[in-house]
Design an enzyme around this catalytic site. Structure first.
Site, PDB file in Angstrom:
ATOM      1  N   CYS A   4       1.103  -1.279   0.316  1.00  0.00           N
ATOM      2  CA  CYS A   4       0.116  -0.497   0.326  1.00  0.00           C
ATOM      3  C   CYS A   4       0.548   1.151  -0.057  1.00  0.00           C
ATOM      4  O   CYS A   4       1.999   1.435   0.413  1.00  0.00           O
ATOM      5  CB  CYS A   4      -0.768  -0.417   1.154  1.00  0.00           C
ATOM      6  SG  CYS A   4      -2.176  -1.531   1.459  1.00  0.00           S
ATOM      7  N   GLU A  54      16.517 -23.173  -8.563  1.00  0.00           N
ATOM      8  CA  GLU A  54      16.255 -22.518  -8.359  1.00  0.00           C
ATOM      9  C   GLU A  54      16.715 -21.593  -8.494  1.00  0.00           C
ATOM     10  O   GLU A  54      17.505 -20.416  -9.307  1.00  0.00           O
ATOM     11  CB  GLU A  54      15.566 -21.898  -6.866  1.00  0.00           C
ATOM     12  CG  GLU A  54      14.987 -20.231  -7.189  1.00  0.00           C
ATOM     13  CD  GLU A  54      14.437 -19.653  -7.796  1.00  0.00           C
ATOM     14  OE1 GLU A  54      13.950 -20.492  -8.836  1.00  0.00           O
ATOM     15  OE2 GLU A  54      13.477 -18.066  -7.486  1.00  0.00           O
ATOM     16  N   ARG A  62       4.825   1.081  -6.582  1.00  0.00           N
ATOM     17  CA  ARG A  62       5.382  -0.017  -5.120  1.00  0.00           C
ATOM     18  C   ARG A  62       3.890  -0.990  -5.542  1.00  0.00           C
ATOM     19  O   ARG A  62       4.357  -2.034  -5.139  1.00  0.00           O
ATOM     20  CB  ARG A  62       4.431   0.670  -4.100  1.00  0.00           C
ATOM     21  CG  ARG A  62       5.252   1.145  -4.124  1.00  0.00           C
ATOM     22  CD  ARG A  62       4.912   2.886  -3.003  1.00  0.00           C
ATOM     23  NE  ARG A  62       4.394   1.738  -1.410  1.00  0.00           N
ATOM     24  CZ  ARG A  62       5.235   1.991  -0.367  1.00  0.00           C
ATOM     25  NH1 ARG A  62       5.923   2.440  -0.482  1.00  0.00           N
ATOM     26  NH2 ARG A  62       4.593   1.209   0.659  1.00  0.00           N
ATOM     27  N   HIS A  94      25.671 -39.547 -12.390  1.00  0.00           N
ATOM     28  CA  HIS A  94      25.246 -40.217 -13.843  1.00  0.00           C
ATOM     29  C   HIS A  94      25.495 -39.537 -15.584  1.00  0.00           C
ATOM     30  O   HIS A  94      24.369 -39.632 -15.916  1.00  0.00           O
ATOM     31  CB  HIS A  94      23.336 -40.713 -13.687  1.00  0.00           C
ATOM     32  CG  HIS A  94      23.855 -41.301 -12.535  1.00  0.00           C
ATOM     33  ND1 HIS A  94      23.623 -42.570 -12.302  1.00  0.00           N
ATOM     34  CD2 HIS A  94      23.825 -41.142 -10.661  1.00  0.00           C
ATOM     35  CE1 HIS A  94      23.687 -42.972 -11.591  1.00  0.00           C
ATOM     36  NE2 HIS A  94      23.571 -42.118 -10.406  1.00  0.00           N
ATOM     37  N   LYS A 121       6.513 -10.370 -16.190  1.00  0.00           N
ATOM     38  CA  LYS A 121       6.370 -10.830 -15.378  1.00  0.00           C
ATOM     39  C   LYS A 121       5.758 -11.716 -14.833  1.00  0.00           C
ATOM     40  O   LYS A 121       6.148 -12.848 -13.779  1.00  0.00           O
ATOM     41  CB  LYS A 121       6.150 -10.148 -13.854  1.00  0.00           C
ATOM     42  CG  LYS A 121       6.224 -10.129 -12.694  1.00  0.00           C
ATOM     43  CD  LYS A 121       7.267 -10.877 -12.140  1.00  0.00           C
ATOM     44  CE  LYS A 121       7.305 -10.556 -10.667  1.00  0.00           C
ATOM     45  NZ  LYS A 121       8.384 -11.116  -9.689  1.00  0.00           N
ATOM     46  N   ASN A 132      -1.383   1.313   5.983  1.00  0.00           N
ATOM     47  CA  ASN A 132      -0.886   0.646   5.263  1.00  0.00           C
ATOM     48  C   ASN A 132       0.449  -0.841   6.447  1.00  0.00           C
ATOM     49  O   ASN A 132       0.455  -0.092   7.884  1.00  0.00           O
ATOM     50  CB  ASN A 132       0.388   1.288   4.660  1.00  0.00           C
ATOM     51  CG  ASN A 132       1.745  -0.118   3.701  1.00  0.00           C
ATOM     52  OD1 ASN A 132       0.703  -1.217   4.231  1.00  0.00           O
ATOM     53  ND2 ASN A 132       2.198   0.964   3.299  1.00  0.00           N
ATOM     54  N   GLY A 133      -0.336  -1.787   5.946  1.00  0.00           N
ATOM     55  CA  GLY A 133       0.209  -2.848   7.137  1.00  0.00           C
ATOM     56  C   GLY A 133      -0.830  -3.142   7.154  1.00  0.00           C
ATOM     57  O   GLY A 133      -1.837  -4.176   6.335  1.00  0.00           O
ATOM     58  N   TRP A 173      -2.605  -2.168  -1.820  1.00  0.00           N
ATOM     59  CA  TRP A 173      -2.079  -3.939  -2.073  1.00  0.00           C
ATOM     60  C   TRP A 173      -2.957  -4.594  -0.976  1.00  0.00           C
ATOM     61  O   TRP A 173      -2.153  -4.578  -0.097  1.00  0.00           O
ATOM     62  CB  TRP A 173      -0.827  -4.105  -2.144  1.00  0.00           C
ATOM     63  CG  TRP A 173      -0.376  -5.074  -2.565  1.00  0.00           C
ATOM     64  CD1 TRP A 173       0.313  -5.874  -1.050  1.00  0.00           C
ATOM     65  CD2 TRP A 173      -0.131  -6.024  -3.414  1.00  0.00           C
ATOM     66  NE1 TRP A 173       0.233  -7.064  -1.947  1.00  0.00           N
ATOM     67  CE2 TRP A 173       0.099  -6.914  -3.028  1.00  0.00           C
ATOM     68  CE3 TRP A 173       0.090  -5.381  -4.657  1.00  0.00           C
ATOM     69  CZ2 TRP A 173       0.646  -8.215  -4.290  1.00  0.00           C
ATOM     70  CZ3 TRP A 173       0.232  -6.472  -5.599  1.00  0.00           C
ATOM     71  CH2 TRP A 173       0.591  -7.553  -5.632  1.00  0.00           C
ATOM     72  N   LYS A 188      17.645 -18.511 -11.867  1.00  0.00           N
ATOM     73  CA  LYS A 188      17.742 -16.912 -11.199  1.00  0.00           C
ATOM     74  C   LYS A 188      19.575 -16.205 -11.863  1.00  0.00           C
ATOM     75  O   LYS A 188      19.115 -15.235 -13.010  1.00  0.00           O
ATOM     76  CB  LYS A 188      18.559 -16.875  -9.765  1.00  0.00           C
ATOM     77  CG  LYS A 188      17.288 -16.728  -8.954  1.00  0.00           C
ATOM     78  CD  LYS A 188      16.741 -15.540  -8.993  1.00  0.00           C
ATOM     79  CE  LYS A 188      15.050 -15.771  -9.445  1.00  0.00           C
ATOM     80  NZ  LYS A 188      14.242 -16.876  -9.789  1.00  0.00           N
ATOM     81  N   GLU A 230      18.177 -16.478 -16.392  1.00  0.00           N
ATOM     82  CA  GLU A 230      16.821 -15.670 -16.447  1.00  0.00           C
ATOM     83  C   GLU A 230      17.442 -14.891 -16.678  1.00  0.00           C
ATOM     84  O   GLU A 230      17.386 -13.254 -17.389  1.00  0.00           O
ATOM     85  CB  GLU A 230      16.110 -16.016 -15.990  1.00  0.00           C
ATOM     86  CG  GLU A 230      15.795 -15.833 -14.628  1.00  0.00           C
ATOM     87  CD  GLU A 230      14.208 -16.115 -14.188  1.00  0.00           C
ATOM     88  OE1 GLU A 230      13.628 -15.436 -14.337  1.00  0.00           O
ATOM     89  OE2 GLU A 230      14.218 -16.283 -12.636  1.00  0.00           O
TER      90      GLU A 230
HETATM   91  C1  AGP Z   1      11.298 -16.508 -11.944  1.00  0.00           C
HETATM   92  O1  AGP Z   1      12.335 -15.984 -11.101  1.00  0.00           O
HETATM   93  C2  AGP Z   1      10.604 -16.661 -13.634  1.00  0.00           C
HETATM   94  N1  AGP Z   1       9.704 -15.473 -12.759  1.00  0.00           N
HETATM   95  C3  AGP Z   1       9.303 -17.577 -13.591  1.00  0.00           C
HETATM   96  O2  AGP Z   1       9.924 -19.076 -13.486  1.00  0.00           O
HETATM   97  C4  AGP Z   1       8.537 -17.357 -12.447  1.00  0.00           C
HETATM   98  O3  AGP Z   1       8.472 -18.359 -11.565  1.00  0.00           O
HETATM   99  C5  AGP Z   1       6.763 -18.414 -12.889  1.00  0.00           C
HETATM  100  O4  AGP Z   1       6.437 -17.614 -14.393  1.00  0.00           O
HETATM  101  C6  AGP Z   1       5.872 -18.422 -12.330  1.00  0.00           C
HETATM  102  O5  AGP Z   1       5.371 -17.514 -12.271  1.00  0.00           O
HETATM  103  P1  AGP Z   1       3.528 -17.256 -11.144  1.00  0.00           P
HETATM  104  O6  AGP Z   1       4.424 -17.416 -10.285  1.00  0.00           O
HETATM  105  O7  AGP Z   1       3.696 -15.789 -10.710  1.00  0.00           O
HETATM  106  O8  AGP Z   1       2.704 -18.120 -11.488  1.00  0.00           O
END
Ligand code: AGP
Length: 615
Positions: free
Chosen positions: A2, A488, A27, A511, A610, A100-101, A74, A492, A495
């Site tokens: 928020c 993960e 934000r 393997h 995103k 906000n909170g 938010w 990172k 990407e």
């Molecule tokens: C992760 O860094 C990516 N941005 C991507 O793999 C993301 O996690 C994936 O598209 C899933 O998105 P969501 O969590 O909004 O469903």
């Protein structure tokens, strides 16, 4: 999260507040509203959607007045609707308040106020505050500012609050605990308030940052700004000179949103478990799925469907839930699940994990599961998102908006929710003793501070990043619930720096992937103390025997791995179940620094969105 903006002074308040809300749009929010004192009236305009919606709506009216408060919401409690938008107003229409909170004990306060005849219009926790202030003001016969101060003694949680009253047309009151609030000292005897300095900096660089449990009373007719603590002791305002420019302010002074969000993790993990556990009383509870706990315990299996980072969180969840609650869990790529004609029926519970709550494959997987009679639950970060709306129930991660495309704080928040879920089911099923539960809850509560300690290694990690920024490939290895962390970490790096990287179970290396090992292949290994520590050390030695470079994440004080690895990054000791929450942080920072050194677009990497709302 928020955003708050307020103005009191000689200017017309509405344009100042509106412009300030636009400054806070970065934000992330889903509704907006303003309240203004104009010609003795309290005017309130609020709309779901963008600030521009609010502007179009409010501009139909004759809006003047020199005091105004504004809010971008938010959603955390209640959908993003006009009614749930702030400001919230007392029943007699005299007091307006923005917040906000998270008010953790809003449920009990709401019940008490309803018993006293208060009628709630919204689903929000915030509305409790305005009715509580009104109740105290009438009972104690005190002005609304004093009532607010008294009310804060009954409130548990985080708040940044601003309130005005038409009975006091020259006063504005604000208070803060855990959610930031800044007071700008104007040049014309006026004052600006906001969640951060970005709406203020164009008017003044003289600011006062409220501290926790501080209350600001601004009275244009009596001395302007005065500060008090909630014990009513007056305090001297500490006026600071703003150094940052606007663009830097929106990122909280960080160079990129991704770095800001990495550093927000102590707070976002805390917000995720806030009000959902109590170590002293020995309980843990995800309110949103409480009525489905039996269904989950009796299920044929829990099927987690997700994509990308959320899928990695799901893998951690599998380890947590199977280990602690002894319930069968399967984790599926949503995109594969939806097309492979899976065997799913009413005995199954399907759980979608999604930061955005809009990922097309995950949504489709849920719809398929629903069509086959399964119970469908959600773990989302965006309130009111499509996934959160079609599921039978779910839990929000409360991580706040994640602007950087590469997911960081959402991942650790998802893992936190899954830990809470595993512990809730284990307690209900009796697969964990009360003392073991107490130990785990205490350890979970210690995680935010331990994340802060990991973040202190940022300089060391940046130096390691400089050594590996030009590699073409990288391997990430982990065992147990550190295997998803390896996946993960590799994602990172891929990407945001565009370096090819693979995550692998450490034992699987022999393997096949071991054929890749040579002096040009950095291998990032999670080698923390735990059941498989010795085996991971053997894997490290196998890599070293082939001239591979080892960068190991180790438990603080480890000396064995330190002797054989090329670099080590220490993380605090924690329960093995919770290692992913800490081990992920160095890998986030490593990828971030490598990407910056390669001059990649960290917040908007090429080819990525995103939220993947298309197949
Ligand atoms: C992760 O860094 C990516 N941005 C991507 O793999 C993301 O996690 C994936 O598209 C899933 O998105 P969501 O969590 O909004 O469903």
């Amino acid at each position: 999260m928020c955003g708050i903006v307020a103005y009191i002074g000689k200017k017309n308040a509405f344009p100042v507040v509106l412009k300030g809300l636009k400054r806070l749009e970065y934000r992330g929010y889903d509704s907006a509203g303003v309240a203004l004192l104009s010609k003795g009236n309290l005017l309130v305009y609020k709309k779901a959607g963008k600030v521009s919606n609010l502007e179009d709506y409010a501009n139909q009216f004759d809006i003047s007045g020199h005091i105004g408060i504004g809010h971008t919401r938010w959603a955390t409690h209640g959908l993003p609707t006009d009614i749930n938008a702030h400001p919230h107003v007392s029943m007699d229409g005299t007091i307006a308040l923005i917040h906000n909170g998270i008010i953790e004990n809003y449920d009990s306060l709401r019940k008490e106020l309803i018993n006293q005849g208060y009628v709630f219009k919204s689903e929000t926790d915030t509305e409790v505050l305005v009715h509580l202030i009104d109740n105290i003001s009438k009972k104690e016969k005190v002005w609304f500012g004093e009532a607010l101060r008294i009310a804060l003694h009954y409130v548990i949680g985080a708040y940044a609050i601003v309130a005005i009253s038409k009975d006091y047309p020259n006063r504005l009151v604000a208070a803060r605990k855990s959610s930031p609030l800044v007071v700008g000292i104007g040049t014309e005897g006026d004052f600006y308030l906001a969640s951060d300095a970005s709406p203020i900096v164009e008017y003044t660089k003289q600011v006062v940052y409220l501290n926790d449990e501080e209350i600001a009373v601004i009275d244009l007719e009596n001395d302007g700004l005065k500060l008090y603590n909630i014990g009513d002791q007056q305090k001297t305002p500490y006026i600071q000179q703003l150094e940052l420019e606007l663009e830097a302010l929106e990122k909280g002074g960080y160079e990129h949103f991704m770095l800001k969000e990495i550093y927000e993790q102590p707070r976002s993990i805390l917000d995720c478990f806030r009000g959902r556990l109590n170590t002293n009383e020995g309980w843990v509870s995800l309110r949103g799925i409480r009525e489905y706990e039996d269904k989950m315990i009796q299920a044929n299996r829990l099927v987690i469907v997700a994509c990308g980072t959320s899928w990695h969180a799901g893998l951690v969840g599998e380890y947590l839930i199977e280990d602690l609650a002894r319930i069968n869990v399967e984790v599926e790529y949503a995109s594969e699940f939806r097309y492979r004609n899976p065997i799913i029926d009413e005995r199954d519970v399907v759980i979608a994990i999604s930061q955005s709550g809009e990922t097309a494959d995950t949504l489709a997987a849920l719809e398929l599961a629903k069509s086959k009679g399964a119970t469908i639950l959600g773990i989302c970060n965006v309130v009111g998102s499509s996934i959160s709306r079609i599921t039978d129930a779910g839990s929000y991660t409360h991580a706040g908006p994640e602007i950087g495309v590469a997911s960081t704080k959402a991942f650790t928040a998802q893992v936190t929710i899954l830990a809470l879920m595993a512990l809730t089911l284990a307690q209900k099923k009796g697969t964990i003793t009360q003392s073991a539960l107490h130990t785990m809850l205490a350890e979970l509560e210690s995680i935010p501070n331990k994340v802060k300690r990991v973040l202190e290694s940022n300089g060391h990690i940046e130096r390691i990043a400089a050594q590996y920024k030009d590699v073409s490939n990288a391997l990430y290895l982990g065992r147990g619930n550190s295997f998803p962390v390896a996946l993960e970490g590799a994602l990172k790096l891929k990407e945001i720096s565009y370096i090819h990287a693979e995550g692998y179970p450490a034992a699987e290396m022999k393997h096949g992937p071991i054929a890749l090992i040579d002096e040009n292949m950095p291998v990032f290994v999670i080698a923390t103390q735990g059941n498989s520590y010795e085996k991971v050390v053997s894997n490290i030695q196998e890599v070293k025997a082939r001239k591979g470079k080892i960068i190991a994440i180790v438990t603080e004080g480890d000396i064995h791995v330190r002797e054989i690895a090329d670099e080590v990054i220490e993380i605090p000791e924690t329960n093995e179940c919770l290692v992913p929450l800490l081990a992920t942080i160095p890998l986030q920072l490593l990828s971030y620094h490598i990407a910056v050194m390669r001059q990649c677009n960290v917040d908007q990497p090429r080819n990525l969105a995103k939220s993947v709302t298309v197949e």
